[in-house]
Design an enzyme around this catalytic site. Structure first.
Site, PDB file in Angstrom:
ATOM      1  N   ASP A  23       0.872  -1.168   0.000  1.00 15.66           N
ATOM      2  CA  ASP A  23       0.000   0.000   0.000  1.00 15.66           C
ATOM      3  C   ASP A  23       0.925   1.239   0.000  1.00 15.66           C
ATOM      4  O   ASP A  23       2.147   1.125   0.098  1.00 15.66           O
ATOM      5  CB  ASP A  23      -0.951  -0.022   1.202  1.00 15.66           C
ATOM      6  CG  ASP A  23      -2.180   0.866   0.951  1.00 15.66           C
ATOM      7  OD1 ASP A  23      -2.156   1.679  -0.001  1.00 15.66           O
ATOM      8  OD2 ASP A  23      -3.164   0.749   1.704  1.00 15.66           O
TER       9      ASP A  23
HETATM   10  C1  BGC Z   1      -5.062   3.207   0.369  1.00 15.27           C
HETATM   11  C2  BGC Z   1      -5.318   2.197  -0.713  1.00 15.27           C
HETATM   12  C3  BGC Z   1      -5.199   2.830  -2.063  1.00 15.27           C
HETATM   13  C4  BGC Z   1      -3.845   3.501  -2.190  1.00 15.27           C
HETATM   14  C5  BGC Z   1      -3.585   4.135  -3.538  1.00 15.27           C
HETATM   15  C6  BGC Z   1      -3.824   4.039   0.134  1.00 15.27           C
HETATM   16  O1  BGC Z   1      -3.741   5.092   1.019  1.00 15.27           O
HETATM   17  O2  BGC Z   1      -4.976   2.543   1.607  1.00 15.27           O
HETATM   18  O3  BGC Z   1      -6.575   1.623  -0.544  1.00 15.27           O
HETATM   19  O4  BGC Z   1      -5.404   1.878  -3.072  1.00 15.27           O
HETATM   20  O5  BGC Z   1      -3.751   4.496  -1.197  1.00 15.27           O
HETATM   21  O6  BGC Z   1      -4.301   5.278  -3.741  1.00 15.27           O
END
Ligand code: BGC
Length: 762
Positions: free
Chosen positions: A286
């Protein structure tokens, strides 16, 4: 002779492919990547593992930007959250024309519940209980995203959550592993179709692996800790279902599990995901998940980057830990070249499967971008799907549906709020397009009724709270007049009306990432508005916006009708009008329990019995498992939702009182529409394993069917149950069924059920 040799060679190749279990496509892919990787330098391999975010690239600037420079140097494997086919084409051009090996990039985005046409937030989608519609929403999202250059989505989010304080409960499918697993599979199928190399399918990324939804105290990013038995039975199944459905990628979660952040957790990333489940795609972190391990207390960037690679993570989102430290770790023998090669190969394979090596611009068709996005057909589907996600929580004296005549007062901070209709995570939506409730009612009423509107209150009395709750352009246009002036204006129109529709609740950004709440009621100023509206004596319908189960005890006690509309997407305003006026009969059923108060949290239907369960029908007994100040009952149970009609259930008929390992048992009920209008009912099947080597939940969802019945119509609904439906992970984590007695329940929610019993003989 030559011909004979050729045939023989062909036969030998065929036999060896069969023996190795590989298709000729897999062999072709392997050969292609072998050749490519032989040419790659270590830096270029690490480049493939690097996934920067790219929101700020402007068209025409790609080549000159910092990202452009890195792409040219082969240091970028993909980009995400870059919107528009022109921009994507421009950066892809740099990769395939100006980098040494011309490797195409992969373009990801958070296409969570639709692209430009948005559908209900996932928690709302999970109240539909119709997997064809769930799949269709993902199919349309893939169609639109791929038409705009995107080939990879960070969806579905399948984190089980039983804690409505956690803002991200809005992004998942609620509290149940079975329903969550069915949805996970349907979403993956919708995005990826049967052929990932088509230009209108996109690679799916299931997230957040794993157990992110069990964050302590519902506070985002917080620690998760649970037994393996609970993990395997109650939290892991939806991720596994996505893997079984062929999901192309997996995203690691931010939280720790067993004291090790998921991003460096070998048990999760390798032992379970790859060894036990056979996952063949790649794992991405993530956003800065690697870097955050320093704050978790795991070491500096070099160390945590090596931990992530060692655990089985392949791609580094945003943090550039892999890019900047793995070379050193390789020299110091903290990681191996083989590990880097495996990660690089998996990323290249994803690109290969998407067909990007054949045509790097295959998702960059300007014509498709003009004709396939936000089309009337997609919007029509979104309107129908939105209406199916609404849950009618209360409808005393059939206040709903309302007539399209007389004078209707529409009041509330969410009534004229098109920027909020799509809900959290609507990255690609054009905020000017969603249909507000006000617009939806106008569209439905034309000149047939008088529609009056007033805001009635701001979202919250505290302007700073409202600021935090309306980020990302999702403004509620705060009214600067005094609370009293705003209220009096609303009461004036309320008094002139025949019926009041109050559009209240949470703003879109009161749920979602980093939007946890310790108080899960409707903000006080809105409750006061609601109380004042009720005092007018007019019938009041609460149209409730929310991204989580709320504590609505007071509202349930006082307001005659409550229609929970979540955040229904771009077409939600029309869909709300469809349901309010009875053109569509609501049929959504809750996928997460609504508590009476926040102190009951976590409250979920499939809890254990304990050794001191409360007696049937009681709400307090000394030395029993209960509270002094509130009963154990939820306000609205899992699986609950009303209709404008009513349904009755016959007793359960079982095909046999016993079942063995090779038999299938059928359980049937006759469901009758006992009201006056056509309606859809979700018929739910639950099972309880009465005796076992481990304790079991008091009931577990094992099947459901959504049926439409005309007024007066009856239908026999049959479920088949086999030994597989009775299996669970025992304390050795073996997936087994144990002989003995089982209860079976069928009904329209997890509380009001018909009961039967059978025996498993092994
Ligand atoms: C979130 C994810 C997301 C990623 C990309 C993160 O902060 O937890 O769910 O896909 O950002 O935007």
């Amino acid at each position: 002779m030559k011909l004979f040799k050729q045939v023989l060679t062909g036969v030998i190749i065929f036999i060896s492919l069969q023996a190795s279990g590989q298709s000729s496509d897999a062999v072709k892919m392997k050969n292609f990547i072998d050749v490519l990787m032989k040419k790659m330098t270590l830096e270029e391999k690490l480049g493939q593992l690097n996934l920067p975010v790219s929101g700020d690239i402007l068209t025409g600037q790609a080549a000159n930007s910092d990202i452009g420079k890195k792409i040219r140097e082969g240091k970028v494997g993909g980009l995400f959250n870059i919107k528009s086919v022109e921009k994507i084409r421009a950066v892809q051009k740099v990769a395939v024309e100006e980098s040494r090996l011309k490797i195409p990039m992969i373009f990801g985005m958070d296409v969570i519940h639709g692209y430009q046409t948005t559908f209900p937030i996932p928690l709302g989608m999970s109240c539909i209980w119709d997997m064809n519609l769930v799949e269709k929403s993902a199919r349309i999202a893939a169609q639109e995203a791929s038409a705009d250059g995107i080939c990879w989505t960070f969806s579905p989010m399948v984190d089980i959550s039983r804690d409505p304080r956690w803002g991200r409960i809005s992004e998942g499918n609620g509290e149940d592993a079975y329903l969550g697993s069915r949805i996970a599979a349907a979403m993956v199928k919708g995005y990826q179709g049967n052929d990932l190399s088509k230009n209108n399918t996109i690679m799916s990324c299931v997230k957040h692996y794993a157990m992110y939804g069990a964050a302590e105290a519902g506070r985002d990013y917080n620690t998760t800790d649970m037994s393996r038995v609970r993990m395997y039975n109650e939290y892991l199944p939806p991720y596994k279902a996505a893997v079984d459905a062929g999901v192309g990628s997996v995203m690691a979660s931010f939280n720790e599990v067993d004291g090790i952040p998921a991003t460096a957790n070998k048990f999760l990333m390798t032992d379970v995901l790859r060894t036990q489940w056979g996952f063949k795609g790649f794992v991405v972190t993530d956003y800065t998940g690697i870097n955050e391990m320093t704050d978790h207390g795991m070491g500096d960037l070099q160390l945590v980057s090596s931990l992530a690679l060692n655990a089985g993570v392949d791609m580094d989102m945003v943090g550039e830990g892999f890019l900047t430290t793995l070379q050193k770790s390789l020299q110091e023998k903290k990681v191996t070249l083989q590990q880097i090669d495996i990660a690089c190969r998996l990323v290249l394979e994803a690109k290969y499967k998407l067909g990007l090596f054949e045509d790097p611009y295959k998702y960059c068709d300007v014509q498709r971008a003009k004709t396939e996005i936000f089309t009337p057909a997609n919007r029509k589907a979104a309107r129908e799907i939105a209406a199916e996600s609404f849950v009618l929580l209360k409808n005393a004296n059939n206040v709903l549906p309302i007539k399209k005549n007389g004078t209707i007062a529409l009041i509330g901070p969410l009534a004229d709020a098109k920027e909020n209709m799509s809900g959290t995570w609507s990255v690609a939506t054009d905020m000017s397009t969603p249909i507000s409730v006000l617009q939806g009612l106008k569209n439905a009423l034309g000149n047939n009724a008088k529609l009056l509107y007033a805001k009635g209150s701001n979202l919250d009395a505290d302007s700073l709270f409202e600021e935090r709750a309306t980020l990302f352009g999702k403004t509620l246009h705060r009214d600067k007049r005094t609370d009293e002036v705003i209220l009096q204006e609303a009461l004036a129109i309320a008094n002139q009306s025949d019926v009041i529709v109050a559009a209240l609740g949470e703003s879109a950004e009161m749920s979602g990432e980093s939007a946890s709440r310790s108080d899960i009621t409707i903000p006080k100023i809105q409750q006061e508005l609601l109380a004042s509206l009720l005092k007018t004596g007019k019938p009041v319908i609460l149209v409730l916006f929310t991204g989580r189960p709320l504590a609505l005890k007071w509202e349930n006690d006082n307001v005659p009708a409550i229609l929970n509309v979540w955040f229904g997407g771009t077409e939600a305003g029309d869909a709300i009008a469809d349901v309010l006026f009875g053109d569509v009969n609501p049929s959504g059923k809750l996928s997460a329990t609504f508590p009476q108060n926040v102190g009951q949290v976590p409250i979920f239907y499939n809890h254990k019995n304990t050794g001191r369960p409360l007696g049937e029908g009681k709400w307090f007994q000394k030395f029993r498992s209960n509270y002094l100040d509130v009963s154990n009952d939820p306000l609205y149970p899992f699986g609950y939702g009303l209709s404008y009609t009513t349904f009755s259930y016959s007793d359960i008929k079982l095909s046999s009182p016993t079942i063995n390992a090779n038999q299938t048992l059928t359980a049937s009920v006759t469901v009758t529409n006992t009201g006056n209008v056509t309606g859809k009912e979700v018929v739910e099947l639950y099972i309880r394993d009465l005796i076992g080597s481990t304790t079991h939940p008091v009931k577990e969802l094992k099947g459901f069917q959504k049926v439409e019945l005309k007024a007066g119509e009856s239908r026999k609904i049959t479920f088949s149950i086999s030994v597989n439906d009775l299996k669970f992970y025992n304390s050795d984590l073996k997936f087994v069924a144990e002989p003995g007695d089982f209860k079976i329940f069928i009904g329209g929610n997890s509380r009001d059920l018909k009961e039967g019993q059978f025996k498993l003989v092994l």
